[in-house]
Design a protein around this motif. Structure first.
Motif, PDB file in Angstrom:
ATOM      1  N   ALA A  98       0.622  -1.365  -0.205  1.00 34.68           N
ATOM      2  CA  ALA A  98      -0.167   0.250  -0.241  1.00 34.68           C
ATOM      3  C   ALA A  98       1.028   1.526  -0.364  1.00 34.68           C
ATOM      4  O   ALA A  98       0.670   2.536  -0.773  1.00 34.68           O
ATOM      5  CB  ALA A  98      -0.627   0.051   1.488  1.00 34.68           C
ATOM      6  N   ALA A  99       1.529   1.416   0.886  1.00 30.14           N
ATOM      7  CA  ALA A  99       2.897   2.250   1.032  1.00 30.14           C
ATOM      8  C   ALA A  99       3.843   2.630  -0.718  1.00 30.14           C
ATOM      9  O   ALA A  99       3.899   3.692  -1.025  1.00 30.14           O
ATOM     10  CB  ALA A  99       3.770   2.571   2.172  1.00 30.14           C
ATOM     11  N   GLU A 100       3.949   1.408  -0.939  1.00 29.19           N
ATOM     12  CA  GLU A 100       4.825   1.585  -2.480  1.00 29.19           C
ATOM     13  C   GLU A 100       4.413   2.120  -3.387  1.00 29.19           C
ATOM     14  O   GLU A 100       3.844   2.852  -4.265  1.00 29.19           O
ATOM     15  CB  GLU A 100       5.053   0.069  -2.333  1.00 29.19           C
ATOM     16  N   ARG A 101       2.082   1.711  -3.231  1.00 21.15           N
ATOM     17  CA  ARG A 101       1.273   2.081  -3.903  1.00 21.15           C
ATOM     18  C   ARG A 101       1.684   3.577  -3.846  1.00 21.15           C
ATOM     19  O   ARG A 101       1.274   4.377  -4.999  1.00 21.15           O
ATOM     20  CB  ARG A 101      -0.071   1.560  -3.797  1.00 21.15           C
ATOM     21  N   GLN A 102       1.536   4.709  -2.720  1.00 21.80           N
ATOM     22  CA  GLN A 102       1.318   6.313  -2.086  1.00 21.80           C
ATOM     23  C   GLN A 102       2.454   6.340  -3.195  1.00 21.80           C
ATOM     24  O   GLN A 102       2.329   7.339  -3.445  1.00 21.80           O
ATOM     25  CB  GLN A 102       1.129   5.785  -0.858  1.00 21.80           C
ATOM     26  N   ALA A 103       3.691   5.723  -2.930  1.00 20.01           N
ATOM     27  CA  ALA A 103       4.782   6.649  -3.261  1.00 20.01           C
ATOM     28  C   ALA A 103       4.505   6.840  -5.343  1.00 20.01           C
ATOM     29  O   ALA A 103       5.127   7.315  -5.566  1.00 20.01           O
ATOM     30  CB  ALA A 103       5.903   5.471  -2.847  1.00 20.01           C
ATOM     31  N   ARG A 104       3.595   6.082  -5.589  1.00 17.66           N
ATOM     32  CA  ARG A 104       4.102   5.674  -6.681  1.00 17.66           C
ATOM     33  C   ARG A 104       2.791   6.740  -7.665  1.00 17.66           C
ATOM     34  O   ARG A 104       2.880   6.915  -8.548  1.00 17.66           O
ATOM     35  CB  ARG A 104       4.353   4.397  -7.273  1.00 17.66           C
ATOM     36  N   GLY A 105       2.389   7.679  -6.549  1.00 10.28           N
ATOM     37  CA  GLY A 105       0.759   8.275  -7.151  1.00 10.28           C
ATOM     38  C   GLY A 105      -0.433   6.747  -7.169  1.00 10.28           C
ATOM     39  O   GLY A 105      -1.188   7.822  -8.408  1.00 10.28           O
ATOM     40  N   GLN A 106      -0.592   5.900  -7.198  1.00 15.97           N
ATOM     41  CA  GLN A 106      -1.082   4.953  -7.043  1.00 15.97           C
ATOM     42  C   GLN A 106      -2.882   5.111  -5.577  1.00 15.97           C
ATOM     43  O   GLN A 106      -3.675   4.886  -6.221  1.00 15.97           O
ATOM     44  CB  GLN A 106      -0.851   3.327  -7.730  1.00 15.97           C
ATOM     45  N   LEU A 107      -2.560   5.612  -4.966  1.00 16.34           N
ATOM     46  CA  LEU A 107      -3.882   5.664  -4.286  1.00 16.34           C
ATOM     47  C   LEU A 107      -3.935   6.761  -4.228  1.00 16.34           C
ATOM     48  O   LEU A 107      -3.628   7.793  -4.159  1.00 16.34           O
ATOM     49  CB  LEU A 107      -3.326   5.000  -2.635  1.00 16.34           C
ATOM     50  N   ALA A 108      -5.659   6.987  -4.658  1.00 12.89           N
ATOM     51  CA  ALA A 108      -5.747   8.162  -4.151  1.00 12.89           C
ATOM     52  C   ALA A 108      -6.538   8.552  -3.139  1.00 12.89           C
ATOM     53  O   ALA A 108      -6.376   7.917  -2.153  1.00 12.89           O
ATOM     54  CB  ALA A 108      -7.347   7.991  -5.133  1.00 12.89           C
ATOM     55  N   PRO A 109      -6.007  10.230  -3.110  1.00 16.53           N
ATOM     56  CA  PRO A 109      -6.346  10.531  -1.899  1.00 16.53           C
ATOM     57  C   PRO A 109      -6.915  10.264  -1.105  1.00 16.53           C
ATOM     58  O   PRO A 109      -7.511  10.280   0.671  1.00 16.53           O
ATOM     59  CB  PRO A 109      -6.129  12.425  -2.022  1.00 16.53           C
ATOM     60  N   ALA A 110      -8.608   9.556  -1.558  1.00 15.28           N
ATOM     61  CA  ALA A 110      -9.947   9.839  -0.515  1.00 15.28           C
ATOM     62  C   ALA A 110      -9.723   7.909  -0.184  1.00 15.28           C
ATOM     63  O   ALA A 110     -10.113   7.608   0.508  1.00 15.28           O
ATOM     64  CB  ALA A 110     -11.101   9.157  -1.974  1.00 15.28           C
ATOM     65  N   ARG A 111      -8.562   7.242  -0.912  1.00 15.07           N
ATOM     66  CA  ARG A 111      -8.004   5.826  -0.114  1.00 15.07           C
ATOM     67  C   ARG A 111      -7.922   6.428   0.996  1.00 15.07           C
ATOM     68  O   ARG A 111      -7.990   5.316   2.318  1.00 15.07           O
ATOM     69  CB  ARG A 111      -7.452   4.842  -1.477  1.00 15.07           C
ATOM     70  N   ILE A 112      -6.651   7.211   1.077  1.00 10.84           N
ATOM     71  CA  ILE A 112      -6.037   6.872   2.520  1.00 10.84           C
ATOM     72  C   ILE A 112      -6.670   8.123   3.568  1.00 10.84           C
ATOM     73  O   ILE A 112      -6.987   7.711   4.666  1.00 10.84           O
ATOM     74  CB  ILE A 112      -4.598   8.076   2.180  1.00 10.84           C
TER      75      ILE A 112
END
Length: 218
Positions: A98-112
């Protein structure tokens, strides 16, 4: 899972999904008998789909045969230990991905933001001193992290572990000392995911599950 039941009333798959949800949310106690006629009456279905669903639960080890039907499987201390070891590694991997996806910009802010809200729901249930609600909110948070990992095979493995260990989670959250500590641990995991720090997220998640193991074994 509930939606599946409502869309296909009476099917063995729908009954199975409903029973799996009940296991995951800690609605059944170890050793509790599950009676076909009672479940059929509760769900408004015939006993045939209930029997088929229970057969699946037998193959998965969630229930065990008894002289008069089946009962919820109780974990031995060794089985619980094995499950916690597996869970620690799986949840650590989920947080890392999940953190890797966040670092790559693959998680929408709404998901966090969803993870933050899930943490708050656990804390609210703990403050209300409702172990069952706390366990359900806790499961929802961990499921959200699992989904954020973006790996359906990992998510499936986690669901199987969560279902087997759900009863332990309810018991843990009935312990005021343990329940009071999980908020900071959850926030640490989500903070590292939000920051896009895979290794830190992995360690925070693994430390959390190892702490849960110690609490359940004490």
């Amino acid at each position: 899972m509930t939606g599946t039941f409502e869309s296909q009333p009476g099917s063995a798959q729908a009954v199975y999904a409903t029973l799996r949800r009940r296991f995951a949310e800690g609605e059944y106690a170890p050793g509790q008998r599950l009676m076909e006629k009672v479940i059929a009456a509760e769900l408004g279905v015939s006993r045939t789909p209930v029997r088929e669903a229970i057969g699946r639960l037998l193959t998965e080890g969630l229930v065990v045969p008894t002289a008069r039907g089946v009962a919820v499987a109780a974990l031995t201390p060794q089985e619980a230990e094995h499950l916690f070891v597996l869970r620690a590694d799986l949840e650590a991997l989920a947080a890392e991905l999940a953190a890797e996806r966040q670092a790559r910009g693959q998680l929408a802010p709404a998901r966090i933001d969803e993870l933050d809200r899930a943490v708050e729901k656990v804390e609210a249930a703990v403050e209300a001193r409702d172990p069952r609600a706390s366990a359900q909110a806790n499961l929802a948070l961990h499921r959200a992290i699992g989904a954020a990992a973006g790996n359906p095979f990992l998510e499936d493995a986690l669901h199987r572990v969560w279902d087997r260990i759900a009863v332990t989670t309810v018991a843990n959250l009935d312990d005021p000392h343990w329940a009071a500590t999980i908020g900071d641990q959850h926030r640490a995991i989500v903070a590292e995911i939000r920051a896009g720090n895979p290794q830190a997220a992995r360690q925070a998640a693994k430390s959390h599950i190892e702490a849960a193991r110690r609490a359940s074994m004490s």
